[in-house]
Scaffold this motif. Sequence first.
Motif, PDB file in Angstrom:
ATOM      1  N   CYS A   1       8.987  11.205   7.293  1.00 13.26           N
ATOM      2  CA  CYS A   1       9.215  10.531   8.582  1.00 13.26           C
ATOM      3  C   CYS A   1      10.716  10.306   8.774  1.00 13.26           C
ATOM      4  CB  CYS A   1       8.528   9.164   8.588  1.00 13.26           C
ATOM      5  SG  CYS A   1       6.755   9.246   8.322  1.00 13.26           S
ATOM      6  N   ASN A   2      11.097   9.974   9.990  1.00 15.49           N
ATOM      7  CA  ASN A   2      12.470   9.540  10.217  1.00 15.49           C
ATOM      8  C   ASN A   2      12.612   8.112   9.724  1.00 15.49           C
ATOM      9  OD1 ASN A   2      14.029  11.637  11.513  1.00 15.49           O
ATOM     10  ND2 ASN A   2      12.507  11.507  13.158  1.00 15.49           N
ATOM     11  N   TYR A   3      13.737   7.843   9.067  1.00 21.36           N
ATOM     12  CA  TYR A   3      13.978   6.466   8.632  1.00 21.36           C
ATOM     13  C   TYR A   3      14.079   5.560   9.854  1.00 21.36           C
ATOM     14  CZ  TYR A   3      16.272   2.217   7.260  1.00 21.36           C
ATOM     15  OH  TYR A   3      16.557   0.879   7.102  1.00 21.36           O
TER      16      TYR A   3
ATOM     17  N   ILE B   1      -0.314  -1.866  15.491  1.00 16.92           N
ATOM     18  CA  ILE B   1       0.726  -0.883  15.174  1.00 16.92           C
ATOM     19  C   ILE B   1       2.092  -1.567  15.034  1.00 16.92           C
ATOM     20  CG2 ILE B   1      -0.410   1.135  16.162  1.00 16.92           C
ATOM     21  CD1 ILE B   1       1.215   0.822  18.678  1.00 16.92           C
ATOM     22  N   GLU B   2       3.028  -0.811  14.469  1.00 18.78           N
ATOM     23  CA  GLU B   2       4.386  -1.334  14.270  1.00 18.78           C
ATOM     24  C   GLU B   2       5.411  -0.337  14.795  1.00 18.78           C
ATOM     25  OE1 GLU B   2       4.945  -2.462  10.121  1.00 18.78           O
ATOM     26  OE2 GLU B   2       2.901  -3.252  10.052  1.00 18.78           O
ATOM     27  N   PHE B   3       6.583  -0.860  15.115  1.00 16.73           N
ATOM     28  CA  PHE B   3       7.665  -0.012  15.623  1.00 16.73           C
ATOM     29  C   PHE B   3       8.909  -0.195  14.768  1.00 16.73           C
ATOM     30  CE2 PHE B   3       4.874  -0.732  19.164  1.00 16.73           C
ATOM     31  CZ  PHE B   3       4.835   0.487  19.816  1.00 16.73           C
TER      32      PHE B   3
ATOM     33  N   PHE C   1       4.178 -12.115  14.092  1.00 19.18           N
ATOM     34  CA  PHE C   1       5.394 -11.975  13.294  1.00 19.18           C
ATOM     35  C   PHE C   1       4.982 -11.714  11.851  1.00 19.18           C
ATOM     36  CE2 PHE C   1       8.890 -14.141  10.845  1.00 19.18           C
ATOM     37  CZ  PHE C   1       9.826 -13.146  11.071  1.00 19.18           C
ATOM     38  N   LYS C   2       5.544 -10.626  11.278  1.00 22.59           N
ATOM     39  CA  LYS C   2       5.122 -10.238   9.928  1.00 22.59           C
ATOM     40  C   LYS C   2       5.744 -11.151   8.886  1.00 22.59           C
ATOM     41  CE  LYS C   2       5.112  -6.042   8.763  1.00 22.59           C
ATOM     42  NZ  LYS C   2       4.223  -4.959   8.433  1.00 22.59           N
ATOM     43  N   ASP C   3       4.925 -12.048   8.353  1.00 20.83           N
ATOM     44  CA  ASP C   3       5.398 -13.034   7.383  1.00 20.83           C
ATOM     45  C   ASP C   3       4.186 -13.457   6.551  1.00 20.83           C
ATOM     46  OD1 ASP C   3       6.509 -15.104   6.018  1.00 20.83           O
ATOM     47  OD2 ASP C   3       6.915 -16.372   7.771  1.00 20.83           O
ATOM     48  N   ASP C   4       3.930 -12.654   5.480  1.00 21.01           N
ATOM     49  CA  ASP C   4       2.747 -12.881   4.642  1.00 21.01           C
ATOM     50  C   ASP C   4       2.640 -14.345   4.196  1.00 21.01           C
ATOM     51  OD1 ASP C   4       1.703 -10.392   4.791  1.00 21.01           O
ATOM     52  OD2 ASP C   4       2.355  -9.703   2.811  1.00 21.01           O
ATOM     53  N   ALA C   5       3.777 -14.934   3.779  1.00 18.37           N
ATOM     54  CA  ALA C   5       3.761 -16.287   3.236  1.00 18.37           C
ATOM     55  C   ALA C   5       3.216 -17.283   4.264  1.00 18.37           C
ATOM     56  CB  ALA C   5       5.165 -16.700   2.803  1.00 18.37           C
TER      57      ALA C   5
ATOM     58  N   THR D   1       0.799  -1.236   0.000  1.00 18.89           N
ATOM     59  CA  THR D   1       0.000   0.000   0.000  1.00 18.89           C
ATOM     60  C   THR D   1       0.829   1.282   0.000  1.00 18.89           C
ATOM     61  OG1 THR D   1      -0.139  -0.036   2.405  1.00 18.89           O
ATOM     62  CG2 THR D   1      -1.923  -1.114   1.207  1.00 18.89           C
ATOM     63  N   LYS D   2       2.151   1.153   0.126  1.00 18.90           N
ATOM     64  CA  LYS D   2       2.966   2.370   0.033  1.00 18.90           C
ATOM     65  C   LYS D   2       4.398   2.061  -0.382  1.00 18.90           C
ATOM     66  CE  LYS D   2       3.218   2.473   5.086  1.00 18.90           C
ATOM     67  NZ  LYS D   2       2.357   1.313   5.305  1.00 18.90           N
ATOM     68  N   ILE D   3       5.081   3.130  -0.827  1.00 20.33           N
ATOM     69  CA  ILE D   3       6.492   3.021  -1.211  1.00 20.33           C
ATOM     70  C   ILE D   3       7.285   3.970  -0.313  1.00 20.33           C
ATOM     71  CG2 ILE D   3       8.142   3.113  -3.125  1.00 20.33           C
ATOM     72  CD1 ILE D   3       5.814   3.064  -5.066  1.00 20.33           C
TER      73      ILE D   3
ATOM     74  N   SER E   1       7.415   9.032  17.944  1.00 16.06           N
ATOM     75  CA  SER E   1       7.102   8.375  16.675  1.00 16.06           C
ATOM     76  C   SER E   1       8.046   8.847  15.574  1.00 16.06           C
ATOM     77  CB  SER E   1       5.655   8.674  16.266  1.00 16.06           C
ATOM     78  OG  SER E   1       5.584   9.844  15.470  1.00 16.06           O
ATOM     79  N   HIS E   2       7.958   8.162  14.428  1.00 14.31           N
ATOM     80  CA  HIS E   2       8.809   8.518  13.282  1.00 14.31           C
ATOM     81  C   HIS E   2       8.260   9.715  12.509  1.00 14.31           C
ATOM     82  CE1 HIS E   2       6.503   6.088   9.959  1.00 14.31           C
ATOM     83  NE2 HIS E   2       5.671   6.651  10.807  1.00 14.31           N
ATOM     84  N   PHE E   3       7.013  10.087  12.754  1.00 12.26           N
ATOM     85  CA  PHE E   3       6.314  11.072  11.922  1.00 12.26           C
ATOM     86  C   PHE E   3       6.878  12.477  12.101  1.00 12.26           C
ATOM     87  CE2 PHE E   3       2.880  14.182  11.357  1.00 12.26           C
ATOM     88  CZ  PHE E   3       2.458  13.880  10.065  1.00 12.26           C
TER      89      PHE E   3
ATOM     90  N   LYS F   1      15.968  10.742   6.625  1.00 15.59           N
ATOM     91  CA  LYS F   1      14.515  10.901   6.556  1.00 15.59           C
ATOM     92  C   LYS F   1      13.966  10.176   5.342  1.00 15.59           C
ATOM     93  CE  LYS F   1      14.476  15.312   8.929  1.00 15.59           C
ATOM     94  NZ  LYS F   1      14.412  16.756   8.724  1.00 15.59           N
ATOM     95  N   VAL F   2      12.712   9.743   5.457  1.00 19.56           N
ATOM     96  CA  VAL F   2      12.090   9.030   4.337  1.00 19.56           C
ATOM     97  C   VAL F   2      10.758   9.680   3.964  1.00 19.56           C
ATOM     98  CG1 VAL F   2      13.125   6.758   4.706  1.00 19.56           C
ATOM     99  CG2 VAL F   2      11.066   7.385   5.992  1.00 19.56           C
ATOM    100  N   LEU F   3      10.359   9.403   2.719  1.00 17.28           N
ATOM    101  CA  LEU F   3       9.039   9.814   2.260  1.00 17.28           C
ATOM    102  C   LEU F   3       8.184   8.549   2.166  1.00 17.28           C
ATOM    103  CD1 LEU F   3       7.721  12.534   1.212  1.00 17.28           C
ATOM    104  CD2 LEU F   3       7.876  11.479  -1.054  1.00 17.28           C
TER     105      LEU F   3
HETATM  106  N1  LIG Z   1       9.892   5.113   8.989  1.00 14.12           N
HETATM  107  C1  LIG Z   1      10.052   4.064   8.199  1.00 14.12           C
HETATM  108  N2  LIG Z   1      11.286   3.771   7.703  1.00 14.12           N
HETATM  109  C2  LIG Z   1      11.465   2.705   6.892  1.00 14.12           C
HETATM  110  N3  LIG Z   1      10.472   1.877   6.504  1.00 14.12           N
HETATM  111  C3  LIG Z   1       9.231   2.110   6.956  1.00 14.12           C
HETATM  112  C4  LIG Z   1       8.954   3.210   7.820  1.00 14.12           C
HETATM  113  N4  LIG Z   1       7.622   3.177   8.128  1.00 14.12           N
HETATM  114  C5  LIG Z   1       7.109   2.109   7.476  1.00 14.12           C
HETATM  115  N5  LIG Z   1       8.042   1.447   6.776  1.00 14.12           N
HETATM  116  C6  LIG Z   1       7.885   0.236   5.933  1.00 14.12           C
HETATM  117  O1  LIG Z   1       7.225   0.538   4.752  1.00 14.12           O
HETATM  118  C7  LIG Z   1       6.887  -0.699   4.117  1.00 14.12           C
HETATM  119  C8  LIG Z   1       5.785  -0.505   3.138  1.00 14.12           C
HETATM  120  O2  LIG Z   1       4.563  -0.397   3.768  1.00 14.12           O
HETATM  121  P1  LIG Z   1       3.335  -1.294   3.321  1.00 14.12           P
HETATM  122  O3  LIG Z   1       2.336  -1.172   4.419  1.00 14.12           O
HETATM  123  O4  LIG Z   1       2.913  -0.968   1.941  1.00 14.12           O
HETATM  124  O5  LIG Z   1       3.944  -2.754   3.315  1.00 14.12           O
HETATM  125  P2  LIG Z   1       3.071  -4.076   3.251  1.00 14.12           P
HETATM  126  O6  LIG Z   1       2.944  -4.546   1.869  1.00 14.12           O
HETATM  127  O7  LIG Z   1       1.841  -3.906   4.053  1.00 14.12           O
HETATM  128  O8  LIG Z   1       4.004  -5.028   3.935  1.00 14.12           O
HETATM  129  P3  LIG Z   1       4.034  -5.244   5.422  1.00 14.12           P
HETATM  130  O9  LIG Z   1       3.318  -6.539   5.578  1.00 14.12           O
HETATM  131  O10 LIG Z   1       5.491  -5.286   5.724  1.00 14.12           O
HETATM  132  O11 LIG Z   1       3.336  -4.077   6.091  1.00 14.12           O
HETATM  133  C9  LIG Z   1       6.635  -1.665   5.251  1.00 14.12           C
HETATM  134  O12 LIG Z   1       7.533  -2.732   5.124  1.00 14.12           O
HETATM  135  C10 LIG Z   1       6.979  -0.852   6.489  1.00 14.12           C
HETATM  136  O13 LIG Z   1       7.676  -1.633   7.432  1.00 14.12           O
END
Ligand SMILES: Nc1ncnc2c1ncn2[C@@H]1O[C@H](COP(=O)(O)OP(=O)(O)OP(=O)(O)O)[C@@H](O)[C@H]1O
Length: 400
Positions: free
Chosen positions: A87-89, A191-193, A129-133, A17-19, A74-76, A29-31
């Motif tokens: 956000c902060n990387y 949420i995630e960290f 644990f994040k593991d889609d497979a 859902t995002k890049i 937060s990173h925001f 910093k990241v976008l």
């Molecule tokens: N501040 C950040 N710095 C680096 N990466 C980040 C940051 N915030 C979020 N992300 C990463 O951005 C990625 C893309 O988000 P997205 O939600 O599209 O992934 P996803 O397809 O849902 O996969 P996931 O199951 O890992 O969430 C995720 O892997 C997430 O961990």
Amino acid sequence: MQIEGNTVGDKVVEGKTKIVYRLADNPDKVLLHSKDRITAGDGERAHDLKGKAEISTTTASAIFEMLNNAGIKSHFIKRSGQTCMVCNYCDMVPLEFVTRRIATGSFLKRNPGVKEGYRFCPPKQEIFFKDDANHDPQWSYEQCVEAKLEFGGRLIGRDEIDIMCKSTVTVFEVLEKAWASLDCSLIDMKIEFGVNPKTGEILLADIIDSDSWRLWPAGDRRLMKDKQVYRELREVTSEALDTVKRNFEWVADRVGQLSPKPSGRAVVFMGSPTDMAHCEKIRAACKLYGVPCELRVSSAHKGTDETKNILAQSNGLGPVLSGNAAWPVINCPPISADWVTSPDGAALAAAQILCLNDHMIWAKLRTKQLNTWVGLKEADIKARKTNFMIEKSEVFQNGH
Ligand SMILES: Nc1ncnc2c1ncn2[C@@H]1O[C@H](COP(=O)(O)OP(=O)(O)OP(=O)(O)O)[C@@H](O)[C@H]1O
Ligand SMILES: [Mg+2]
């Protein structure tokens, strides 16, 4: 490359859902660039949904602004364009921290016998644990510790898991109270960290939007406004997707109202302007709790009528005022004795009173407790490392 006026460098990662891109002029910093894409079931169901990126960015930005304002780390940094956030990387910890107030959904399948609607008090915590497979398996606390994950130069051990768990409950309670002010029940939340590799700090990261929670207006499941509507669709028609989008818009339209202007205030009365420095300390402490504060000079002994006039608009000044007011009066005289309230104590008491009707003040009080707790934990980690180094150097000096 330019995205909505932001110059970006390398792509860090592309998800469903995002890049995520590094900023060209500051790679720390990241976008986060959202896509017009909705997915469910670890990506098994996925559709394009025009406008979703902007709705999601509006929601996530407002939520993170509110959490930052409350003091959550937060990173925001800021919203930057219709579909982008700066956000902060972070080195992302691949764990999903889930908090539940009401039992529903997957919890019921994993815990047969528990009926929908069971109320968790305190909120229930679960980690995945994040593991889609492998469909994001649930991990126990002990599994998280034993995995010995390492991110941003930090080993994710007990302390780190504890910090993330405690932060998760705080974030949930802050958002739950905020939504309650609009008569919406926050049922559960994910949420995630990440770890900031520069500072080693654990930060709330990723995004929080309609994909992150279950939200039931008036506590009524049938009125749900979250992604569950999409998950439950038998057939994904364009009308059905439109309903999902309208729900998300409904949420995005309301997130701005979650941080209203304060409705109450503290009025500090001083009998003489010589007490100004003392009263300024109270004002400064009030600011920390988000309590608006007004200073007034009025002597109850020398000008009782005037004092009572000011009292008619506000509140204050010790027993005399207390005897004439229905509002709470906090006595904080400018004398130093162990048994009188300090300026910070007075501001704290004002905040504790006003937070009964102001969830942002409540959020600041709650977050301050969390941050104190995290600060002590980080200090203890450092002290333990120092002990270890001293022990090692002593062993070395003893010639072992
Ligand atoms: N501040 C950040 N710095 C680096 N990466 C980040 C940051 N915030 C979020 N992300 C990463 O951005 C990625 C893309 O988000 P997205 O939600 O599209 O992934 P996803 O397809 O849902 O996969 P996931 O199951 O890992 O969430 C995720 O892997 C997430 O961990
Ligand atoms: Mg994701």
